[in-house]
Design a protein around this motif. Sequence first.
Motif, mmCIF file in Angstrom:
data_model
loop_
_atom_site.group_PDB
_atom_site.id
_atom_site.type_symbol
_atom_site.label_atom_id
_atom_site.label_comp_id
_atom_site.label_asym_id
_atom_site.label_seq_id
_atom_site.Cartn_x
_atom_site.Cartn_y
_atom_site.Cartn_z
ATOM 1 N N SER A 220 36.933 34.251 47.952
ATOM 2 C CA SER A 220 36.693 33.341 46.831
ATOM 3 C C SER A 220 37.164 33.953 45.518
ATOM 4 N N ALA A 221 36.884 35.247 45.312
ATOM 5 C CA ALA A 221 37.302 35.917 44.082
ATOM 6 C C ALA A 221 38.825 35.963 43.969
ATOM 7 N N ILE A 222 39.503 36.205 45.076
ATOM 8 C CA ILE A 222 40.970 36.246 45.058
ATOM 9 C C ILE A 222 41.542 34.860 44.749
ATOM 10 N N VAL A 223 40.955 33.823 45.350
ATOM 11 C CA VAL A 223 41.411 32.448 45.093
ATOM 12 C C VAL A 223 41.204 32.079 43.616
ATOM 13 N N LEU A 224 40.092 32.530 43.044
ATOM 14 C CA LEU A 224 39.763 32.194 41.654
ATOM 15 C C LEU A 224 40.435 33.117 40.642
ATOM 16 N N SER A 225 41.140 34.144 41.113
ATOM 17 C CA SER A 225 41.664 35.173 40.205
ATOM 18 C C SER A 225 42.610 34.605 39.149
ATOM 19 N N ARG A 226 43.412 33.633 39.522
ATOM 20 C CA ARG A 226 44.339 33.029 38.556
ATOM 21 C C ARG A 226 43.575 32.365 37.416
ATOM 22 N N TYR A 227 42.491 31.685 37.749
ATOM 23 C CA TYR A 227 41.699 30.990 36.732
ATOM 24 C C TYR A 227 40.881 31.978 35.893
ATOM 25 N N ILE A 228 40.501 33.102 36.517
ATOM 26 C CA ILE A 228 39.784 34.131 35.755
ATOM 27 C C ILE A 228 40.688 34.713 34.680
ATOM 28 N N ASN A 232 39.799 34.654 30.766
ATOM 29 C CA ASN A 232 39.770 35.896 30.006
ATOM 30 C C ASN A 232 40.496 35.768 28.664
ATOM 31 N N LEU A 233 41.350 34.732 28.542
ATOM 32 C CA LEU A 233 42.035 34.481 27.270
ATOM 33 C C LEU A 233 41.125 33.785 26.264
ATOM 34 N N GLY A 234 39.981 33.266 26.739
ATOM 35 C CA GLY A 234 39.068 32.525 25.880
ATOM 36 C C GLY A 234 38.896 31.109 26.393
ATOM 37 N N GLU A 235 37.688 30.547 26.234
ATOM 38 C CA GLU A 235 37.411 29.212 26.757
ATOM 39 C C GLU A 235 38.268 28.146 26.094
ATOM 40 N N ASP A 236 38.505 28.263 24.794
ATOM 41 C CA ASP A 236 39.303 27.255 24.088
ATOM 42 C C ASP A 236 40.729 27.229 24.623
ATOM 43 N N VAL A 237 41.301 28.401 24.837
ATOM 44 C CA VAL A 237 42.664 28.480 25.377
ATOM 45 C C VAL A 237 42.690 27.913 26.791
ATOM 46 N N ALA A 238 41.698 28.284 27.602
ATOM 47 C CA ALA A 238 41.649 27.808 28.988
ATOM 48 C C ALA A 238 41.511 26.289 29.044
ATOM 49 N N THR A 245 36.500 24.743 32.674
ATOM 50 C CA THR A 245 35.880 26.057 32.492
ATOM 51 C C THR A 245 34.472 26.129 33.083
ATOM 52 N N ARG A 246 33.707 25.053 32.989
ATOM 53 C CA ARG A 246 32.343 25.077 33.524
ATOM 54 C C ARG A 246 32.335 25.243 35.034
ATOM 55 N N LEU A 247 33.211 24.517 35.709
ATOM 56 C CA LEU A 247 33.274 24.595 37.164
ATOM 57 C C LEU A 247 33.722 25.985 37.613
ATOM 58 N N ILE A 248 34.765 26.513 36.968
ATOM 59 C CA ILE A 248 35.270 27.834 37.341
ATOM 60 C C ILE A 248 34.221 28.907 37.059
ATOM 61 N N SER A 249 33.543 28.809 35.921
ATOM 62 C CA SER A 249 32.494 29.785 35.594
ATOM 63 C C SER A 249 31.362 29.734 36.613
ATOM 64 N N LEU A 250 30.996 28.505 37.049
ATOM 65 C CA LEU A 250 29.941 28.348 38.052
ATOM 66 C C LEU A 250 30.354 28.976 39.378
ATOM 67 N N LEU A 251 31.588 28.707 39.828
ATOM 68 C CA LEU A 251 32.076 29.261 41.092
ATOM 69 C C LEU A 251 32.163 30.786 41.020
ATOM 70 N N CYS A 252 32.622 31.300 39.892
ATOM 71 C CA CYS A 252 32.709 32.752 39.718
ATOM 72 C C CYS A 252 31.317 33.386 39.716
ATOM 73 N N SER A 253 30.364 32.727 39.062
ATOM 74 C CA SER A 253 28.995 33.249 39.016
ATOM 75 C C SER A 253 28.378 33.280 40.412
ATOM 76 N N LEU A 254 28.605 32.244 41.195
ATOM 77 C CA LEU A 254 28.096 32.219 42.571
ATOM 78 C C LEU A 254 28.725 33.335 43.400
ATOM 79 N N THR A 255 30.009 33.560 43.196
ATOM 80 C CA THR A 255 30.708 34.637 43.907
ATOM 81 C C THR A 255 30.099 35.987 43.569
ATOM 82 N N VAL A 256 29.845 36.226 42.288
ATOM 83 C CA VAL A 256 29.248 37.487 41.839
ATOM 84 C C VAL A 256 27.854 37.658 42.436
#
Length: 345
Positions: A220-228, A232-238, A245-256
């Motif tokens: 999951s972390a490898i799949v999400l790495s591109r979005y991470i 990392n550039l900032g939520e506004d840029v993303a 951003t909310r969905l990706i942050s949620l998926l990353c948090s669950l992975t962690v």
Amino acid sequence: MVTESVATSSIIHKKNGMTTLLIMLGGSIALLILMAFSVAMGAKSIPLSMIWEAIFNLDRNNMSHMIIVDLRIPRVLASALVGAAFAVSGAVMQGITRNPMADSGLLGLNAGAGLALAVCFAFFPQIGYSYIIVFSFIGATIAYLLVNGIAMFRRSSATPMRIVLAGAAVAALFSALSQGIALYNKVSQNIMFWMAGGVAGCTWEQVILMSPWIGLALISAIVLSRYISLLNLGEDVARGLGLNTRLISLLCSLTVLVLAGTSVAAVGAVGFVGLVVPHVTRALVGVDYRSIIPASAVLGAILMVSADLGARMLNPPLETPVGVLTALIGIPFFLYLARRQRRAV
């Protein structure tokens, strides 16, 4: 000018890609050699040739074979799995929060999982290991939500240092609760191993149960790495690039949470692996998380297997807790990061 910039970016990406490939290949070979050496070393030294013999021609009447298969191999495999899990969880946390000091131990996740373990030992002593993993996940989740709630109480003040301080406060609270529950219910001996951190008690059952959890979370972390990398550039840029951003942050948090909770359930509160390894990896491969995450997994596994080997060789036949060795590396590094962060403010 634009063409020149694109060409330069392409060259840098190719260079980092080659570096990542070399680290992955060289690191994997080094990890296999280190794991074989770790299986051979201990209170009873065993020839490397006997490891091959024990794996493919097991003799249950041979004591050395039994030590290799039943004790040392599951221990070494657990070390590698947990090292990769802690390192990747730290890398993901640092990426989505843009906090260079993010780590599952510093942000209270390990203490939350430890409190859940204390509850299991005190009130559910016969519970199976698979349920212990679930309890650890729940404990880590509660700690994660509490730390973020404290840090975001005043949104403008949610600085990296404030998050770390909130994590330290929650970790202290949960550790005190764990010790209180353990002492009151007379299970302090059982939980002491997890408080110190170590892989001495890991069995094949634990390795088999935690492998799918950690494996899926790493994928999951490898799949999400591109979005991470975009986060990392900032939520506004993303958001400007069309990222949810909310969905990706949620998926990353669950992975962690899965990585941290499962690891603590297996080896206890081993800290600083997720802090140190991503920074070392970032210095080697650059800031692209498509390279940072897989390389961190390999380097984290190497660090944890090395720490376990050092724990056995430092004062034989007694063992030093692995958490002590990782803290000796991690605390000076944390102080260095804190000093650098203070200068940047």
